[in-house]
Design an enzyme around this catalytic site. Sequence first.
Site, mmCIF file in Angstrom:
data_model
loop_
_atom_site.group_PDB
_atom_site.id
_atom_site.type_symbol
_atom_site.label_atom_id
_atom_site.label_comp_id
_atom_site.label_asym_id
_atom_site.label_seq_id
_atom_site.Cartn_x
_atom_site.Cartn_y
_atom_site.Cartn_z
ATOM 1 C CB CYS A 62 -0.781 0.300 1.398
ATOM 2 S SG CYS A 62 -2.247 -1.416 1.382
ATOM 3 N NE ARG B 180 -21.037 3.611 0.186
ATOM 4 C CZ ARG B 180 -19.735 2.857 0.426
ATOM 5 N NH1 ARG B 180 -18.802 3.764 0.882
ATOM 6 N NH2 ARG B 180 -19.725 2.378 -1.272
ATOM 7 C CB SER C 143 -9.765 1.407 2.908
ATOM 8 O OG SER C 143 -9.340 0.616 2.536
ATOM 9 C CG HIS D 275 -6.563 2.056 0.003
ATOM 10 N ND1 HIS D 275 -5.024 2.648 -0.138
ATOM 11 C CD2 HIS D 275 -6.226 1.352 0.534
ATOM 12 C CE1 HIS D 275 -3.971 1.774 -0.125
ATOM 13 N NE2 HIS D 275 -4.132 1.088 1.177
ATOM 14 C CB CYS E 66 -0.665 -0.046 7.392
ATOM 15 S SG CYS E 66 -2.268 0.193 7.304
#
Length: 380
Positions: free
Chosen positions: A89, A208, A235, A336, A366
Amino acid sequence: MREVVIVDAVRTPIGRRNGTLAEVHPVELSALVLRALADRTGIEPEMVDDVIWGCVTQIGEQSSNVGRLAVLSAGWPESVPGTTVDRACGSSQQALHFAAAGVAAGHYDLAIAGGVESMSLVPLGAARKVGKPYGPGILERYGTVTFSQGIGAETVAERYGMTREQLDGFALRSHRLAAAATDGGAFEGQIVPVPVEGGSFRQDEGIRRGTSMEQMASLKPAFRDDGVIHAGNASQISDGAGALLVTTPEMAERLGRPPLARFHTGAVAADDPVTMLLGVVPATKKVLERSGLGIDQIGVYEVNEAFAPVPLAWLEEMKGDPELLNPAGGAIAVGHPLGGSGAILMTRMLHWMKARKIRYGLQVMCEAGGMANATIVEGL
């Protein structure tokens, strides 16, 4: 060692899975932000010493070195090289670290760091279907055929005594702040519109509005029947890209472009790969120690919202100010896109700092395998 600055940072809007960007090739998304960065800064592409590009699932549409293909698709000279980085990530945050190190060492005068992920075209976990990533040494050491970030998130929530209501409340905060930032024009100066059928795509798609705790409560746990992690407090699976121009102050002056920020300090750390998500804590401690700064000197912190327990655990461990954490929302609200998230998050933070004259910002991400990148930038 030369001083390193970030001259400009751009990103695409983030598309939700199978949404507006679902059919846009990741190489084209990458080329789009490269061209936009050159147009905004006035650089000649042949000046770029290297393009360092993050991408996680490097198969299918994301195979064959996305970084190099993006350069060629952008129409840049064939003399401009490109490479692709995978630190899960944090891939494009690591790309920034590599670019900054290259400039500091004198290997580059001008580099571009960034990344992309199209999780619609290349689904999460697709690489595991074409091979066995875990060799016998891993299986002998950990006794498992997979490392699950979802189970890791459940473990973190349990370790810190987090309730589902607490996690869902944090998720609602992310949507509320992202909506407010969008409505207030916070992202307009950083987003590169993406041409799509019928017009152009200009805003993050995952927010949202009006989501309630009752709606959150209706979502089933995703990883354990009695768990607290579900689609609403994790995510979103997404598509997007981002890019940053990295150079020296002298080169920035030649370009006539005041830098957004100085690259102050970078660090990478690793922790337990099974729990996986808590590497953000040792990485933050490491980067603060190297920088000589305290958490009380940081004016904004972006802790990637892979799952709600991650920023909340980080906040508890680091004793940070909750008001300074992800002030424009995060990945729970906007998504993400794995390989692009580090660059996208840094773009968001740099523009946030500039608008508010914040001196120091900290980003930490992370990463699978228990790793984490941490970066401190100094607003100029």
